[in-house]
Design a protein around this motif. Structure first.
Motif, PDB file in Angstrom:
ATOM      1  N   MET A   1       0.849  -1.196   0.000  1.00  0.00           N
ATOM      2  CA  MET A   1       0.000   0.000   0.000  1.00  0.00           C
ATOM      3  C   MET A   1       0.886   1.249   0.000  1.00  0.00           C
ATOM      4  N   LYS A   2       0.619   2.143  -0.927  1.00  0.00           N
ATOM      5  CA  LYS A   2       1.367   3.400  -0.983  1.00  0.00           C
ATOM      6  C   LYS A   2       0.588   4.459  -0.210  1.00  0.00           C
ATOM      7  N   VAL A   3       1.286   5.174   0.687  1.00  0.00           N
ATOM      8  CA  VAL A   3       0.647   6.101   1.613  1.00  0.00           C
ATOM      9  C   VAL A   3       1.241   7.493   1.451  1.00  0.00           C
ATOM     10  N   LEU A   4       0.370   8.474   1.272  1.00  0.00           N
ATOM     11  CA  LEU A   4       0.793   9.866   1.264  1.00  0.00           C
ATOM     12  C   LEU A   4       0.715  10.409   2.681  1.00  0.00           C
ATOM     13  N   VAL A   5       1.817  10.971   3.177  1.00  0.00           N
ATOM     14  CA  VAL A   5       1.831  11.589   4.503  1.00  0.00           C
ATOM     15  C   VAL A   5       1.832  13.099   4.322  1.00  0.00           C
ATOM     16  N   VAL A   6       0.750  13.726   4.763  1.00  0.00           N
ATOM     17  CA  VAL A   6       0.599  15.180   4.681  1.00  0.00           C
ATOM     18  C   VAL A   6       1.071  15.766   6.016  1.00  0.00           C
ATOM     19  N   GLY A   7       1.978  16.718   5.934  1.00  0.00           N
ATOM     20  CA  GLY A   7       2.618  17.192   7.162  1.00  0.00           C
ATOM     21  C   GLY A   7       3.818  16.334   7.510  1.00  0.00           C
ATOM     22  N   ALA A   8       4.477  15.821   6.475  1.00  0.00           N
ATOM     23  CA  ALA A   8       5.560  14.847   6.670  1.00  0.00           C
ATOM     24  C   ALA A   8       6.754  15.432   7.403  1.00  0.00           C
ATOM     25  N   ASN A   9       6.916  16.742   7.366  1.00  0.00           N
ATOM     26  CA  ASN A   9       8.079  17.342   8.032  1.00  0.00           C
ATOM     27  C   ASN A   9       7.789  17.739   9.478  1.00  0.00           C
ATOM     28  N   GLY A  10       6.572  17.505   9.938  1.00  0.00           N
ATOM     29  CA  GLY A  10       6.233  17.790  11.331  1.00  0.00           C
ATOM     30  C   GLY A  10       6.785  16.724  12.263  1.00  0.00           C
ATOM     31  N   GLN A  11       6.637  16.960  13.563  1.00  0.00           N
ATOM     32  CA  GLN A  11       7.251  16.049  14.536  1.00  0.00           C
ATOM     33  C   GLN A  11       6.609  14.665  14.522  1.00  0.00           C
ATOM     34  N   ILE A  12       5.302  14.603  14.363  1.00  0.00           N
ATOM     35  CA  ILE A  12       4.644  13.298  14.232  1.00  0.00           C
ATOM     36  C   ILE A  12       4.832  12.778  12.814  1.00  0.00           C
ATOM     37  N   GLY A  13       4.698  13.657  11.833  1.00  0.00           N
ATOM     38  CA  GLY A  13       4.809  13.240  10.442  1.00  0.00           C
ATOM     39  C   GLY A  13       6.122  12.560  10.120  1.00  0.00           C
ATOM     40  N   LYS A  14       7.224  13.107  10.631  1.00  0.00           N
ATOM     41  CA  LYS A  14       8.538  12.491  10.369  1.00  0.00           C
ATOM     42  C   LYS A  14       8.601  11.070  10.906  1.00  0.00           C
ATOM     43  N   GLN A  15       8.022  10.858  12.079  1.00  0.00           N
ATOM     44  CA  GLN A  15       8.049   9.516  12.667  1.00  0.00           C
ATOM     45  C   GLN A  15       7.147   8.561  11.907  1.00  0.00           C
ATOM     46  N   VAL A  16       6.011   9.059  11.424  1.00  0.00           N
ATOM     47  CA  VAL A  16       5.129   8.230  10.592  1.00  0.00           C
ATOM     48  C   VAL A  16       5.857   7.817   9.317  1.00  0.00           C
ATOM     49  N   VAL A  17       6.522   8.768   8.672  1.00  0.00           N
ATOM     50  CA  VAL A  17       7.259   8.468   7.446  1.00  0.00           C
ATOM     51  C   VAL A  17       8.317   7.395   7.710  1.00  0.00           C
ATOM     52  N   SER A  18       9.055   7.515   8.800  1.00  0.00           N
ATOM     53  CA  SER A  18      10.096   6.526   9.116  1.00  0.00           C
ATOM     54  C   SER A  18       9.505   5.144   9.332  1.00  0.00           C
ATOM     55  N   LEU A  60      -3.451  19.356  -4.983  1.00  0.00           N
ATOM     56  CA  LEU A  60      -3.401  18.279  -3.989  1.00  0.00           C
ATOM     57  C   LEU A  60      -3.804  16.942  -4.605  1.00  0.00           C
ATOM     58  N   GLU A  61      -4.681  16.973  -5.565  1.00  0.00           N
ATOM     59  CA  GLU A  61      -5.022  15.739  -6.288  1.00  0.00           C
ATOM     60  C   GLU A  61      -3.775  15.158  -6.950  1.00  0.00           C
ATOM     61  N   SER A  62      -2.967  16.025  -7.519  1.00  0.00           N
ATOM     62  CA  SER A  62      -1.787  15.540  -8.248  1.00  0.00           C
ATOM     63  C   SER A  62      -0.769  14.903  -7.310  1.00  0.00           C
ATOM     64  N   VAL A  63      -0.629  15.417  -6.082  1.00  0.00           N
ATOM     65  CA  VAL A  63       0.374  14.844  -5.178  1.00  0.00           C
ATOM     66  C   VAL A  63      -0.113  13.530  -4.564  1.00  0.00           C
ATOM     67  N   ALA A  64      -1.430  13.326  -4.534  1.00  0.00           N
ATOM     68  CA  ALA A  64      -1.965  12.091  -3.944  1.00  0.00           C
ATOM     69  C   ALA A  64      -2.186  10.984  -4.965  1.00  0.00           C
ATOM     70  N   ARG A  65      -2.053  11.312  -6.232  1.00  0.00           N
ATOM     71  CA  ARG A  65      -2.331  10.322  -7.267  1.00  0.00           C
ATOM     72  C   ARG A  65      -1.408   9.103  -7.121  1.00  0.00           C
ATOM     73  N   ASP A  66      -1.964   7.931  -7.376  1.00  0.00           N
ATOM     74  CA  ASP A  66      -1.262   6.640  -7.275  1.00  0.00           C
ATOM     75  C   ASP A  66      -1.106   6.147  -5.837  1.00  0.00           C
ATOM     76  N   CYS A  67      -1.578   6.913  -4.860  1.00  0.00           N
ATOM     77  CA  CYS A  67      -1.548   6.443  -3.478  1.00  0.00           C
ATOM     78  C   CYS A  67      -2.843   5.705  -3.148  1.00  0.00           C
ATOM     79  N   GLU A  68      -2.775   4.877  -2.123  1.00  0.00           N
ATOM     80  CA  GLU A  68      -3.954   4.116  -1.695  1.00  0.00           C
ATOM     81  C   GLU A  68      -4.492   4.578  -0.350  1.00  0.00           C
ATOM     82  N   ALA A  69      -3.754   5.455   0.313  1.00  0.00           N
ATOM     83  CA  ALA A  69      -4.199   5.985   1.606  1.00  0.00           C
ATOM     84  C   ALA A  69      -3.532   7.326   1.833  1.00  0.00           C
ATOM     85  N   VAL A  70      -4.182   8.161   2.649  1.00  0.00           N
ATOM     86  CA  VAL A  70      -3.649   9.460   3.038  1.00  0.00           C
ATOM     87  C   VAL A  70      -3.640   9.539   4.564  1.00  0.00           C
ATOM     88  N   ILE A  71      -2.514   9.978   5.112  1.00  0.00           N
ATOM     89  CA  ILE A  71      -2.421  10.278   6.543  1.00  0.00           C
ATOM     90  C   ILE A  71      -2.223  11.781   6.671  1.00  0.00           C
TER      91      ILE A  71
END
Length: 214
Positions: A1-18, A60-71
């Motif tokens: 599953m490919k997941v888009l993380v919105v807010g990836a550079n935030g303190q929680i977002g970075k940990q989710v990405v990792s 925002l549609e373009s950045v989420a394309r091909d993903c199966e979930a958004v966080i």
């Protein structure tokens, strides 16, 4: 599953990405705001894209394309005014929900705030923030997406314990950001939390058991 993380550079977002990057079940795309952030993620082997929650739904549609979930872990932060709270925590979240729905992505996990659903329990000092979270969450519930809304208590930077409490209405409490991130990732495929919202604080139950037993 490919997941888009919105807010990836935030303190929680970075940990989710990792966590997603380390997992065999997921691949991850990090949505960031600056070229510097983009380069940092790419250097660590993470796919990253530039985007802005104050931009258009189409972008925002373009950045989420091909993903199966958004966080969605984005937030305006405590150093900005309440204008940014409206533009990011409310309108940005709603635009991301619209974009997700428009391109046919079904799964959406929202990081909200403890008791955001309950007006009587809002923190008076940051009431506009709770207003933004409350209505973004309500729009997600009404969107038709397969949602999970996680409402963590006060956030700590200390190491996670892996032990949490989950419930519809919990007393105010604290929780390490690490445990929030792990709960977010544990919720992605856990059908028990599909179309559910819950408070999250530190407790005495493992994350897996808490999420699986809701």
């Amino acid at each position: 599953m490919k997941v888009l993380v919105v807010g990836a550079n935030g303190q929680i977002g970075k940990q989710v990405v990792s966590l997603l990057q380390e997992s065999d079940e997921y691949s991850v795309r990090a949505l960031v705001r600056t070229e510097e952030q983009l380069t940092a993620f790419e250097q660590s082997g993470v796919e990253a894209v530039l985007g802005n929650l104050e931009g258009s739904v189409e972008q925002l549609e373009s950045v989420a394309r091909d993903c199966e979930a958004v966080i969605f872990t984005a937030g305006s932060g405590g150093k900005t005014g309440y204008d940014k709270t409206l533009l990011i925590d409310l309108d940005g979240a709603v635009k991301m929900i619209e974009a997700t729905k428009n391109i046919g992505v079904q799964r959406f996990v929202m990081v909200s705030a403890l008791q955001a659903h309950n007006r009587e329990n809002w923190n008076e000092q940051i009431k506009p923030y709770y207003v933004a979270k409350h209505y973004a969450d309500r729009i997600l519930v009404e969107s038709g997406l397969t949602y999970t809304i996680i409402r963590p208590g006060g956030l700590l930077n200390e190491a996670g314990t892996g032990m949490v409490a989950i419930g519809e209405n919990l007393e105010r409490g604290m929780i390490p950001r690490e445990d929030v991130a792990k709960t977010v990732v544990a919720s992605l495929k856990e059908t028990n939390v599909f179309n559910k919202a819950f408070d999250l604080v530190s407790g005495e139950t493992t994350i897996a058991d808490a999420v699986g037993g809701l």
